[in-house]
Design an enzyme around this catalytic site. Structure first.
Site, PDB file in Angstrom:
ATOM      1  N   ASP A 190      26.148  58.627  43.172  1.00 41.79           N
ATOM      2  CA  ASP A 190      26.792  57.720  44.127  1.00 41.79           C
ATOM      3  C   ASP A 190      27.866  56.946  43.381  1.00 41.79           C
ATOM      4  O   ASP A 190      27.598  56.347  42.333  1.00 41.79           O
ATOM      5  CB  ASP A 190      25.768  56.753  44.722  1.00 41.79           C
ATOM      6  CG  ASP A 190      26.414  55.765  45.686  1.00 41.79           C
ATOM      7  OD1 ASP A 190      26.877  56.200  46.755  1.00 41.79           O
ATOM      8  OD2 ASP A 190      26.469  54.556  45.362  1.00 41.79           O
ATOM      9  N   GLU A 274      29.694  62.585  46.703  1.00 38.85           N
ATOM     10  CA  GLU A 274      30.311  62.378  48.022  1.00 38.85           C
ATOM     11  C   GLU A 274      31.755  62.889  48.001  1.00 38.85           C
ATOM     12  O   GLU A 274      32.427  62.833  46.971  1.00 38.85           O
ATOM     13  CB  GLU A 274      30.333  60.889  48.368  1.00 38.85           C
ATOM     14  CG  GLU A 274      28.981  60.270  48.582  1.00 38.85           C
ATOM     15  CD  GLU A 274      29.078  58.765  48.774  1.00 38.85           C
ATOM     16  OE1 GLU A 274      29.008  58.316  49.924  1.00 38.85           O
ATOM     17  OE2 GLU A 274      29.221  58.050  47.768  1.00 38.85           O
ATOM     18  N   ASP A 361      22.400  51.591  45.910  1.00 34.85           N
ATOM     19  CA  ASP A 361      23.133  52.715  45.322  1.00 34.85           C
ATOM     20  C   ASP A 361      22.199  53.819  44.832  1.00 34.85           C
ATOM     21  O   ASP A 361      22.521  55.009  44.934  1.00 34.85           O
ATOM     22  CB  ASP A 361      24.023  52.225  44.177  1.00 34.85           C
ATOM     23  CG  ASP A 361      25.109  51.261  44.643  1.00 34.85           C
ATOM     24  OD1 ASP A 361      25.446  51.311  45.845  1.00 34.85           O
ATOM     25  OD2 ASP A 361      25.615  50.481  43.832  1.00 34.85           O
TER      26      ASP A 361
END
Length: 378
Positions: A190, A274, A361
């Site tokens: 992340d 991501e 996170d």
């Protein structure tokens, strides 16, 4: 597998060579702006139409003959690449170049043979620590002490000025032997502002926020610059000081990102992250000014860019999950969605269904790992 890789060296030109480098910067900028003006007036002009203008320009402006001809052709190529990107929606309309802003030029490698002798316009001798460039001849270089010679075929060389220093990037085409995968361990990462990277292994890489360290000095120098007479010697000196501070800032960021990526790719074969849309994040008016500043400072795009090519070169699997996947809102244990987590100020997820309490996170990195493995297995 064949790849293109750049090797950057620091250049140490003498005064005559330095003067010629500056002339080449000016000439390539002049040709770029001239051709951009023609293209604005007639959008149907092709790259070859613009290159045909060069002989006429050299007759009208004899100073263009003093510099390497390939650098002038390459600046037209760069202009047309800019137009192609604009048409595809990948960039804005090309702008006119300004003196002192991202000064660089690129020359292409050319080889020929005559009477059983091979001639090359770009040669790198790592034993003598020199590079032979068109018009500039031999220039001293520093870098890559462990190499005896470059491991590939030279494609081109780009000379640029960064701060008060000159660099040359030599682009090679080289054969890369892909290493075998050590294990099939997967990791989810992340990327954020508070912690630059948080992994599903519960590893936290903090955000040093290098801009804050250099910001005071940059601000002081910019105030000093505003009091100088534009175009004066002191004005140019001050601009170079600012560029030097930005160079140090860029190097500090790069070193940090390279260290993080190297550690992640070394121990894992499947890397999941991501697919961040940084441009939209910066354009989002709901994000306050300081947050947008921190997002641009955190170099999200650079982390993803380096992860992509390192994974390719090291034979790793790199997967990106959808930017619309709500990784921070979903409980990593039971899958329950918590809408309160849309507020980035909430740093801990407390699941109302299973009672899990987990750092925001870290929870997101686990969800990214799970989502990425779904697409990998399918």
């Amino acid at each position: 597998m064949k790849i293109h890789r750049a090797y950057q060296f620091r250049l140490y030109p003498n005064k005559e060579q330095e003067m010629l480098i500056y002339k080449t910067f000016g000439c390539t900028r002049f040709v770029y702006n001239y051709c951009l003006d023609l293209k604005r007036k007639n959008k149907y002009l092709t790259k070859f139409d613009l290159i045909k203008e060069l002989p006429k320009l050299k007759k009208e402006y004899p100073f263009l003959r003093e510099v390497d001809s390939m650098s002038l052709q390459n600046t037209i190529t760069d202009l047309m690449v800019g137009f192609d990107k604009h048409i595809k929606g990948q960039g804005g309309y090309p702008r006119f170049k300004k003196k002192g802003v991202k000064e660089s030029f690129r020359t292409s490698y050319i080889t020929s043979s005559y009477k059983k002798r091979v001639y090359e316009n770009i040669k790198v001798d790592l034993k003598r620590r020199v590079i032979d460039l068109p018009k500039l001849k031999e220039v001293k270089i520093r870098g890559y002490r462990a190499l005896n010679k470059l491991p590939g075929r030279i494609l081109n060389a780009t000379v640029k000025e960064v701060g008060t220093r000159f660099y040359v990037s030599v682009c090679l085409e080289e054969e890369l032997e892909l290493p075998e995968r050590v294990n099939n361990q997967a990791i989810g990462i992340d990327i954020g502002v508070k912690n630059l990277v948080v992994t599903s292994n519960k590893e936290y890489y903090g955000n040093p926020k290098y801009l804050a360290k250099y910001e005071r000095k940059i601000k002081h120098l910019q105030q000093e610059l505003s009091r100088k007479i534009k175009g004066s010697k002191n004005y140019i000196k001050c601009k170079k000081k600012i560029a030097e501070v930005y160079r140090k800032l860029q190097n500090a960021r790069k070193k940090m990102v390279e260290a993080i990526v190297s550690k992640i790719t070394k121990h894992h074969d499947i890397i999941i992250a991501e697919n961040l849309q940084v441009k939209k994040m910066l354009e989002n008016k709901n994000n306050h000014k300081n947050l947008r500043k921190e997002i641009s400072n955190a170099t999200f795009s650079e982390i993803i860019r380096i992860l992509k090519y390192k994974s390719l070169w090291l034979n790793k699997i790199f997967i990106q999950v959808s930017p619309y996947y709500p990784s921070s809102q979903i409980c990593s244990r039971c899958g329950n969605r918590n809408e309160e987590m849309k507020d980035i100020r909430v740093r801990e997820l407390k699941c109302s269904k299973c009672g899990l309490e987990i750092e925001r996170d870290y929870n997101a990195s686990i969800n990214i790992l799970k989502e990425g493995l779904k697409s990998y297995n399918n």
